[in-house]
Design an enzyme around this catalytic site. Sequence first.
Site, short mmCIF file in Angstrom:
data_model
loop_
_atom_site.label_atom_id
_atom_site.label_comp_id
_atom_site.label_asym_id
_atom_site.label_seq_id
_atom_site.Cartn_x
_atom_site.Cartn_y
_atom_site.Cartn_z
N GLU A 114 -1.55 4.70 -13.49
CA GLU A 114 -2.41 3.53 -13.37
C GLU A 114 -1.70 2.32 -12.77
O GLU A 114 -2.30 1.52 -12.05
CB GLU A 114 -2.96 3.13 -14.75
CG GLU A 114 -3.88 4.15 -15.39
CD GLU A 114 -3.14 5.10 -16.31
OE1 GLU A 114 -1.89 5.15 -16.21
OE2 GLU A 114 -3.78 5.79 -17.12
N ASP A 146 14.09 -3.98 22.67
CA ASP A 146 14.24 -4.54 24.00
C ASP A 146 15.70 -4.97 24.15
O ASP A 146 16.43 -5.10 23.17
CB ASP A 146 13.29 -5.74 24.14
CG ASP A 146 13.27 -6.29 25.55
OD1 ASP A 146 13.52 -5.51 26.48
OD2 ASP A 146 13.01 -7.49 25.72
N ASP A 169 6.36 -6.68 25.35
CA ASP A 169 6.70 -5.93 24.15
C ASP A 169 5.52 -5.77 23.19
O ASP A 169 5.59 -4.97 22.26
CB ASP A 169 7.85 -6.63 23.39
CG ASP A 169 9.13 -6.69 24.19
OD1 ASP A 169 9.44 -5.69 24.86
OD2 ASP A 169 9.78 -7.74 24.19
N ASN A 178 2.61 16.12 -20.28
CA ASN A 178 1.77 15.77 -21.43
C ASN A 178 0.42 16.48 -21.37
O ASN A 178 -0.08 17.00 -22.38
CB ASN A 178 1.56 14.25 -21.48
CG ASN A 178 2.80 13.52 -21.96
OD1 ASN A 178 3.71 14.12 -22.53
ND2 ASN A 178 2.85 12.22 -21.71
N ASN A 194 -0.25 5.18 -22.42
CA ASN A 194 -0.04 5.02 -20.97
C ASN A 194 0.15 3.57 -20.59
O ASN A 194 0.99 3.24 -19.74
CB ASN A 194 -1.23 5.61 -20.21
CG ASN A 194 -1.18 7.12 -20.13
OD1 ASN A 194 -0.15 7.71 -20.42
ND2 ASN A 194 -2.28 7.73 -19.76
#
Length: 918
Positions: free
Chosen positions: A347, A389, A664, A728, A753
């Site tokens: 979670e 570059d 670029d 688990n 949890n």
Amino acid sequence: MLMRAYRNYVDFNTQSSGPSGRTNLTPPNGSKKKKSENATANLSVGQQQILVDAATLPAKATLNSFNSNPDGLNEQAVIDCRARYGRNEVDHDKPAPAIVQFIKTFGNPFILILIFLAGVMFITDVVLADAAEGPDYTGVATVSTMVLVSAIVRFWQEYRSSQAAEKLKAMVRTTVAITRRIDGKPVTGELPIEDVVRGDIVQLAAGDMIPADVRFLRTKDLQINQAMLTGEAMPAEKTADVAEEVTTSNLIDAPNLGFMGTSVVSGSGTAVVVGTGKLSYFGSMASAISGTRPETAFDKGIKKVTFTLIKFMVIMVSIVFVVNGLTKDWTSAFLFGITVAVGLTPEMLPLVVTAGLAKGANMMARRKVIVKRLNSIQNLGAMDVLATDKTGTLTEDRIVLERHLDVNGQSCETTLGFAAANSHFQTGLRNLLDAAVLTAAGPAGLEEVQSKYTFIDEMPFDFVRRRMSVVVSDGFAQFIITKGAAEEVLAQCTTELRNGDEIALSGERRKEIDGLVAEQNQLGMRVLAVAVRSIAPGDEPISGDFTVADETEMTLIGFLSFLDPPKATAGAAIASLASRGVATKVITGDNPLVAATVCRQIGIDPGRVVLGHEVDELTLEELGRLAQQTTVFAKVSPSQKARIVEAMREQGFTVGFMGDGINDAPALRTADVGISVDTAVDIAKESADIILLEKDLTVLEGGVMEGRRTFVNTMKYIKMTASSNFGNMFSVLVASAMLPFLPMIPLVVLVQNLSYDLSMLTLPWDRVDEGDIKKPRKWESQSLSKFMIFIGPISSIFDLTTYALMWFVFAANSAEHAALFQSGWFIESIISQTLIVHMLRTRRLPFFQSRASLPVLLATGAVCVFGLVLPFTGWGATLGLVPLPWTYFPWLVGTLLAYMVLTQLIKKVFIRKTGTWI
């Protein structure tokens, strides 16, 4: 007379002869300019043809095609043109509104899983809740809070970074001198570049930015800096003459065209505008790269990991649902199946990832690095190829006098001395070459020049002669000192100064000197020649004025070689990156000889330099294979740069690209992580993911290591949590088949949890073993699957021993004693799950060879204490837990010790078999 001047300069050794000057660009040398392979692939065919016609036809024809004339457009023509083509503006990727950016943060795959689970929990716990017990919002509120906190943290970090990046843009209003007809008369005035239209007549001078694509009508010693388009540090000479050799493939090299975004280095000119806004070279490129960005390595990797977790979740939930449905009732089985799904889901992963990335962004901000997109930090850590570059990244982006040679190719202070006199006494605009010469001469050398000579006259530079001369006097005789293109100066020489003697230049000797110049050119140097003519008293011009006709019968003194020098830190930075598993590829629009020379100077073996035109006919797969074997690509266009980057990505590499020019921008956008600097053009900064406030590769190394630390700590959470949850749930599956009651209360599963996940929020601050960040780290699901299957069942072994303990020793073997059974397993489960973090976070021996950071130690310790205490509290009682007898705890200690020993043994076996860990 010349011999006397020579002796005056023999002791010119107090001058600085090293490459210490701060200059940028130089006038032309004697070598013939090569055709650029830069293509204008982003321009429409029609606009390409317009530019070709403008270059290959007389200026008058271009003016006529735009209904213009040297006096400019009238007001109505300007209005009509703007209505047809729009304002002179280019497309930019502007930051989305804050609310849109916030909503996009919910698109994370793990967040979507949590949102789905929250929706299911809302239906089961609220909508379909038992009427007697009432709706339970605990689970929904918990998961929703995780989602909201994660989204807010990610949004705030990225929003703050994007705002900082926006502030980097210079808010200076750029103007241009435009000539237009007002009441029938030509009037020149400054207007914003956005107001420029096709057919406008613009006046350009040194320092001006060219506001649009133009065709020059008049030039005077005009030199344009086109580095942001071509990558070449040297300026381009511009003329108003027809250029019949121009085609669509070499438009950027057209000597009579100028392009939006480039700038005037020296000289002046008048031009007619032939392309504005989106129909300019710059504008077409900006339009081409606007919009959705390609998926990065992080995006692809996180999807694979998500799919792996979902696959395990679906399989386990389905099995648990069926087993519980067959052994109990289907309603309880469905609710418990949802609980298992929640239990299998990490979670806190979105929050842990976001917290890690935010920490990395803050650390990098202290090192003057702005992270625009948080995911780019992970991509930095995964980067195994850095494409960069050359100009300004590997080099200083300035031209220095690298060598001053005599006619034999040996270092010579006499050459530097005469060159310094030439540069010092000229009265016209000094170009950056002159600045380099003067800097190399140093204060002592200039003082020597000033004390020995007085200025008499000069012959300014022009593009026909390609040289300039000054006339000076030493109080006895006069000297014409000439500096310019090697072949032009050599053509005016009849003798050479060799070993202190004036010797006539023979045809054979001229060939040898041409070879010397060619040798310097092959090293990537730009070469100028220096020559002198002495004029005895009485031989001066009768009029007192010297002319270019006096530049004859000269004596060749030597040569000046110029180069954009490599950065002092570039070599060490590239070597360090290589030791970290990051290969460097140089992709430049510059000359291949220059690129190869710079690479050799910083310790890169250039090997065979591949030119841009060579990649056009290759498929992506073929280009990818070629790129693996190639270190330097030269003379490449913007689209070719992007294609090379894409080809390497297709080969499975995670590619970073560093650049700052217009040329670029496509590659920055195509790369997994685009890196630019705050001094870059706007389009480059917009395309980049990371912006450096210092243009230095050494800054990148810190970013790479921070990215790897972030990745390792994130992967710790995923692997530890996923394997633990898998173990688990496997235990739950076994218990579901054997026990007459649920092995754990659904709400207690959520509390466990949540407690564990809260402690894991400290993982971004955990220490990382040096061995885990030596090589690039990538998101991949295969090792995660192996880890879950191999390590997860270890916890199940001790869950089963705990089942047996509670069932046989403590007689919790009936529905009436279910709470005792559930409480005993809860304590063992939460403590083992949390304590085992220290075993799994490192491949080394925990606590002794590798110790967790203090935040992790405190957080995991707190969860263990919480798990021990909860069953003895009132809140634990409301959850359905009961206190355990004290005789339980010696068994618990033995279980935990056995668990740790077995885990360490299995860990060694896993590493030996797979070669990996976290």
